[in-house]
Design a protein around this motif. Structure first.
Motif, PDB file in Angstrom:
ATOM      1  N   VAL A  62      24.693  30.394   9.420  1.00 31.30           N
ATOM      2  CA  VAL A  62      25.992  29.911   8.921  1.00 31.30           C
ATOM      3  C   VAL A  62      26.376  28.671   9.719  1.00 31.30           C
ATOM      4  O   VAL A  62      26.361  28.690  10.953  1.00 31.30           O
ATOM      5  CB  VAL A  62      27.084  30.987   9.057  1.00 31.30           C
ATOM      6  CG1 VAL A  62      28.440  30.416   8.640  1.00 31.30           C
ATOM      7  CG2 VAL A  62      26.746  32.219   8.228  1.00 31.30           C
ATOM      8  N   VAL A  63      26.710  27.593   9.016  1.00 28.78           N
ATOM      9  CA  VAL A  63      27.173  26.354   9.648  1.00 28.78           C
ATOM     10  C   VAL A  63      28.591  26.081   9.166  1.00 28.78           C
ATOM     11  O   VAL A  63      28.843  26.026   7.956  1.00 28.78           O
ATOM     12  CB  VAL A  63      26.262  25.168   9.309  1.00 28.78           C
ATOM     13  CG1 VAL A  63      26.808  23.885   9.926  1.00 28.78           C
ATOM     14  CG2 VAL A  63      24.845  25.426   9.797  1.00 28.78           C
ATOM     15  N   TYR A  64      29.509  25.922  10.121  1.00 28.35           N
ATOM     16  CA  TYR A  64      30.924  25.697   9.801  1.00 28.35           C
ATOM     17  C   TYR A  64      31.241  24.234  10.113  1.00 28.35           C
ATOM     18  O   TYR A  64      31.197  23.805  11.262  1.00 28.35           O
ATOM     19  CB  TYR A  64      31.809  26.623  10.631  1.00 28.35           C
ATOM     20  CG  TYR A  64      33.185  26.866  10.049  1.00 28.35           C
ATOM     21  CD1 TYR A  64      33.496  28.074   9.450  1.00 28.35           C
ATOM     22  CD2 TYR A  64      34.178  25.884  10.094  1.00 28.35           C
ATOM     23  CE1 TYR A  64      34.752  28.314   8.907  1.00 28.35           C
ATOM     24  CE2 TYR A  64      35.431  26.103   9.548  1.00 28.35           C
ATOM     25  CZ  TYR A  64      35.709  27.321   8.960  1.00 28.35           C
ATOM     26  OH  TYR A  64      36.954  27.553   8.408  1.00 28.35           O
ATOM     27  N   LEU A  65      31.538  23.463   9.081  1.00 31.15           N
ATOM     28  CA  LEU A  65      31.859  22.050   9.231  1.00 31.15           C
ATOM     29  C   LEU A  65      33.378  21.874   9.226  1.00 31.15           C
ATOM     30  O   LEU A  65      34.030  22.077   8.211  1.00 31.15           O
ATOM     31  CB  LEU A  65      31.246  21.240   8.090  1.00 31.15           C
ATOM     32  CG  LEU A  65      29.723  21.327   7.913  1.00 31.15           C
ATOM     33  CD1 LEU A  65      29.295  20.512   6.687  1.00 31.15           C
ATOM     34  CD2 LEU A  65      29.003  20.849   9.154  1.00 31.15           C
ATOM     35  N   LEU A  66      33.925  21.521  10.366  1.00 30.83           N
ATOM     36  CA  LEU A  66      35.359  21.288  10.482  1.00 30.83           C
ATOM     37  C   LEU A  66      35.627  19.794  10.280  1.00 30.83           C
ATOM     38  O   LEU A  66      35.668  19.011  11.218  1.00 30.83           O
ATOM     39  CB  LEU A  66      35.871  21.740  11.848  1.00 30.83           C
ATOM     40  CG  LEU A  66      37.376  21.557  12.117  1.00 30.83           C
ATOM     41  CD1 LEU A  66      38.217  22.361  11.127  1.00 30.83           C
ATOM     42  CD2 LEU A  66      37.714  21.927  13.555  1.00 30.83           C
ATOM     43  N   GLY A  67      35.737  19.394   9.017  1.00 33.46           N
ATOM     44  CA  GLY A  67      35.965  17.987   8.706  1.00 33.46           C
ATOM     45  C   GLY A  67      34.798  17.091   9.077  1.00 33.46           C
ATOM     46  O   GLY A  67      34.972  15.884   9.230  1.00 33.46           O
ATOM     47  N   ALA A  68      33.610  17.652   9.215  1.00 31.92           N
ATOM     48  CA  ALA A  68      32.428  16.879   9.598  1.00 31.92           C
ATOM     49  C   ALA A  68      31.747  16.333   8.344  1.00 31.92           C
ATOM     50  O   ALA A  68      31.313  17.112   7.491  1.00 31.92           O
ATOM     51  CB  ALA A  68      31.470  17.750  10.409  1.00 31.92           C
ATOM     52  N   ASP A  69      31.657  15.023   8.243  1.00 32.60           N
ATOM     53  CA  ASP A  69      31.065  14.389   7.063  1.00 32.60           C
ATOM     54  C   ASP A  69      29.951  13.419   7.410  1.00 32.60           C
ATOM     55  O   ASP A  69      29.322  12.869   6.511  1.00 32.60           O
ATOM     56  CB  ASP A  69      32.146  13.633   6.273  1.00 32.60           C
ATOM     57  CG  ASP A  69      33.147  14.565   5.624  1.00 32.60           C
ATOM     58  OD1 ASP A  69      32.773  15.257   4.660  1.00 32.60           O
ATOM     59  OD2 ASP A  69      34.293  14.606   6.092  1.00 32.60           O
ATOM     60  N   ASP A  70      29.713  13.182   8.684  1.00 33.01           N
ATOM     61  CA  ASP A  70      28.700  12.204   9.082  1.00 33.01           C
ATOM     62  C   ASP A  70      27.550  12.867   9.839  1.00 33.01           C
ATOM     63  O   ASP A  70      26.934  12.256  10.708  1.00 33.01           O
ATOM     64  CB  ASP A  70      29.332  11.104   9.945  1.00 33.01           C
ATOM     65  CG  ASP A  70      30.329  10.275   9.155  1.00 33.01           C
ATOM     66  OD1 ASP A  70      29.980   9.860   8.040  1.00 33.01           O
ATOM     67  OD2 ASP A  70      31.452  10.052   9.642  1.00 33.01           O
ATOM     68  N   PHE A  71      27.270  14.105   9.504  1.00 38.22           N
ATOM     69  CA  PHE A  71      26.170  14.826  10.139  1.00 38.22           C
ATOM     70  C   PHE A  71      24.837  14.382   9.541  1.00 38.22           C
ATOM     71  O   PHE A  71      24.777  13.832   8.429  1.00 38.22           O
ATOM     72  CB  PHE A  71      26.358  16.332   9.944  1.00 38.22           C
ATOM     73  CG  PHE A  71      26.518  16.740   8.505  1.00 38.22           C
ATOM     74  CD1 PHE A  71      25.418  17.015   7.703  1.00 38.22           C
ATOM     75  CD2 PHE A  71      27.784  16.838   7.923  1.00 38.22           C
ATOM     76  CE1 PHE A  71      25.558  17.377   6.374  1.00 38.22           C
ATOM     77  CE2 PHE A  71      27.931  17.192   6.591  1.00 38.22           C
ATOM     78  CZ  PHE A  71      26.817  17.461   5.822  1.00 38.22           C
TER      79      PHE A  71
END
Length: 717
Positions: A544-553
């Motif tokens: 499970v990967v939780y992206l907290l407003g991350a868009d440039d990964f």
């Protein structure tokens, strides 16, 4: 006749353009200056002590007398163009321009005599000779200095009956709208462009009634600070092009907040009408942004109503489909069953606030995972030594520097307002050196090399090293062009060795500074939002990967088969990759804590309501923790802020900067084997290739897209 009268102020202004005015008010200087450095003058028969070198206008300000002015601005050089600040001085044969007249000992100044009133009325009549009566459609209406002063000092009629003068509008780009017929030739915009922004494209052409403000040859005003001329213009000649004919100033509600478009944390006012943000303007803070704001921070707000995530979504056979909050949370709970150690990965994005990051970190830890990563962050950085990742000199303290060395940074795009501070120091005599990509920084500098080898070469000796050693207040600024490289540990070791050799840190002075390229980085380091040693060694893919407003990964950050939860406010790359989307709040819709790159704790304030079914970020994480069976131990914002202060006590003190504790030797030792390797080759350059599009908000902005297009067209010419 009229031509000669109108030209006289301009001729005097050109003679005085080199005079630098004091950057603070006379009243403030009066308190700070020793008694021997003050003089006594009399304003309307009242004695006033002011610092030597003050002008008559500053003496009147110190006495509490408001003098009308159009061309004078305390952060710009003195022009003496408008003559609106006329006062009477004893033994002077005629009224004097108080902004340009130095005050002398014993000078007797009168500000309300019949002569002064008649002079100001005459000046106002001349200023209004060619000014159009379009106040009903002018966007400056309600905030216009000309309107206000015409009411107080103007006449009830005009004697001018000739044909009015007209001027063609100028094209300054997609941000600044021009109606040059309204221009009164105060030259504030010209002086700002040349002195503060460092882009001397604007000026005055022609003479007399043919004088015009413009860019000589028609071209864009190429500056990341160009929007500030809107605030400086005392009339409606320069207004906001994106906001044209959208709202009146008295319709707007102002909310004090913080800009998150870069890591400086400029203080702003968010002006809203109903549920929509209509305008963003700078808010005065001498310690951070003075009264300036970058174009991105000012104009990207139009994206707050575009490409927004306003309802939860769950991926099904047909892709992402709208769902209820219960369905979205249930999907997360199902995917997280049976998670092993470090199989839950959390990535915080560039715009995340400290409250949501500490909540996500606590949730990950309760799930047995230390895999907490900051987008584009530095997992091996020792966050326990705070002086190694903040600007220890402070933003305002930079002005005291006499030598500045920039390493791997382009502050013009990383933080334009901070770059204006560097330029201010340069204008005051500071020498500037650069190790990194040679770019236009709006001021002259000594280019000392482009790659990592230049750091070692400078540390070994040379003229600039001697200059640093001899300086009383040397400053070193390390940018994201160093921190974002894989060999950052080796580079930082070399940079710390250079700081030691140059004596950048000494008793009473810490000249070592680090600036970052996004608003959430320092807060993430403060709370330890870094992967644990076990998480860095974890070889298996995360489930499970939780992206907290991350868009440039990158694709390596998110395993191909992972269940991805995206929590954010814009439909960007993160939402496209997600299995579950949870709509969060933008910075104008929540109260959130941010830390700028000097370590100053600041907070945004909710200016408009949340969009659709969106919720505040920390509340979403609290609900997620509940369905995962690991409830977080805080239910209110106060409890959450107490948790922040428990982790890092400085979070309890807004608008404060903790004094740095310099531990250079211990830090270099802690970097271990990674620092022992030799730095790699390649140019040290800023990771920001496009100033106008750096995050999910700016990429969704139509105004920023127009800026990019305009710059591309200019470069192709």
């Amino acid at each position: 006749m009229l031509s000669s009268v109108r030209q006289a102020p301009l001729l005097l202004g050109s003679c005085l353009s080199a005079v630098r005015c004091l950057s603070t008010s006379a009243s403030a200087l009066q308190q700070a200056a020793p008694q021997s450095d003050t003089i006594e003058v009399f304003v309307n028969d009242e004695p006033v002590n002011i610092p030597k070198g003050s002008t008559v206008l500053q003496a009147c300000d110190a006495a509490g007398i408001d003098i009308p002015r159009f061309c004078y601005h305390h952060r710009l050089s003195i022009a003496g163009n408008c003559r609106m600040c006329l006062v009477e001085v004893e033994k002077s044969p005629k009224p004097v321009a108080s902004c340009a007249m130095p005050a002398g000992p014993g000078m007797k100044i009168k500000t309300d005599t019949p002569l002064v009133k008649k002079a100001r009325e005459g000046v106002m009549e001349f200023l209004l000779i060619n000014h159009p009566l379009d106040c009903p459609i002018c966007d400056q209406g309600g905030e216009c200095d000309l309107q206000d002063q015409a009411m107080v000092f103007g006449s009830d009629r005009s004697r001018f009956v000739e044909v009015k003068r007209t001027v063609d509008d100028k094209n300054l780009g997609p941000l600044v709208k021009t109606v040059m017929t309204r221009c009164i030739h105060c030259t504030r915009c010209v002086r700002f462009s040349k002195e503060v922004a460092g882009v001397p494209d604007m000026g005055v052409t022609g003479r007399g009634r043919d004088s015009e403000i413009g860019t000589y040859v028609e071209r864009l005003l190429v500056s990341e600070l160009s929007g500030n001329v809107i605030d400086l213009c005392p009339v409606g000649a320069l207004t906001s092009k994106p906001a044209a004919f959208t709202a009146r100033s008295w319709e707007l509600k102002s909310t004090e907040s913080i800009d998150v478009s870069d890591a400086l944390g400029s203080n702003i006012k968010v002006d809203s009408r109903g549920v929509e943000v209509m305008r963003i303007t700078p808010r005065l803070n001498e310690a951070v942004n003075e009264e300036w704001l970058s174009d991105k921070g000012r104009f990207q707000f139009d994206a707050l109503k575009r490409q927004r995530l306003d309802t939860p979504m769950v991926k099904g056979p047909n892709g992402l489909q709208q769902a209820t909050w219960g369905e979205a949370l249930a999907a997360i709970a199902g995917a997280a069953q049976g998670l092993g150690a470090n199989e839950f990965k959390a990535i915080a994005g560039k715009l995340a606030d400290a409250e949501s990051m500490i909540a996500l970190k606590d949730l990950a830890n309760r799930l047995g995972s230390g895999s907490t990563w900051h987008e584009g962050g530095f997992p091996e950085l020792d966050a326990d030594v705070r002086s190694t990742y903040v600007a220890n000199t402070t933003v305002a303290g930079l002005e005291a520097a006499d030598v500045i060395l920039l390493i791997g940074t382009n502050p013009r795009v990383e933080s334009p307002v901070y770059n204006a501070r560097i330029r201010k120091s340069w204008l005051d005599g500071a020498q500037v050196g650069l190790i990194g990509e040679a770019v236009d920084l709006t001021y002259k500098y000594t280019h000392l090399g482009s790659d990592a080898a230049a750091i070692s070469k400078l540390a070994a000796g040379g003229a600039f090293l001697e200059t640093l050693k001899k300086a009383e207040r040397p400053v070193m600024v390390v940018g994201p062009g160093v921190l974002n490289r894989p060999d950052r540990a080796a580079l930082l070791k070399a940079i710390h060795g250079l700081a030691e050799a140059a004596g950048v840190v000494k008793e009473g002075w810490n000249g070592y500074n680090v600036i970052h390229d996004n608003a959430s980085r320092v807060a993430a380091l403060d709370i330890g939002f870094l992967p644990s040693a076990n998480a860095r060694k974890h070889s298996g893919p995360e489930k499970v990967v939780y992206l907290l407003g991350a868009d440039d990964f990158s694709d390596e950050d998110v395993p191909k088969d992972a269940f991805v939860v995206y929590q954010g406010h814009h439909g960007d790359k993160g939402a496209a990759r997600a299995n579950v989307v949870l709509p969060g709040a933008a910075y104008t819709e929540k109260t959130g804590t941010y830390v700028n790159f000097e370590g100053r704790v600041q907070a945004t304030r909710a200016a408009v309501p949340l969009v659709g079914d969106a919720r505040e970020d920390w509340k979403i994480l609290r609900a997620v923790s509940e369905v995962l069976g690991r409830p977080l131990p805080y239910d209110t914002r106060d409890q959450l802020q107490q948790r922040l202060a428990q982790v890092a006590p400085h979070f309890a003190r807004l608008q404060s900067v903790e004094a740095p504790v310099w531990l250079n030797g211990q830090y270099v030792k802690a970097m271990g084997a990674q620092a022992a390797a030799a730095p790699a080759g390649g140019v040290l350059k800023s990771p920001i290739n496009n100033f106008f599009m750096t995050d999910a908000i700016s990429r969704a902005s139509q105004t920023m897209a127009k800026c990019v297009q305009a710059r591309q067209q200019l470069q192709s010419q």
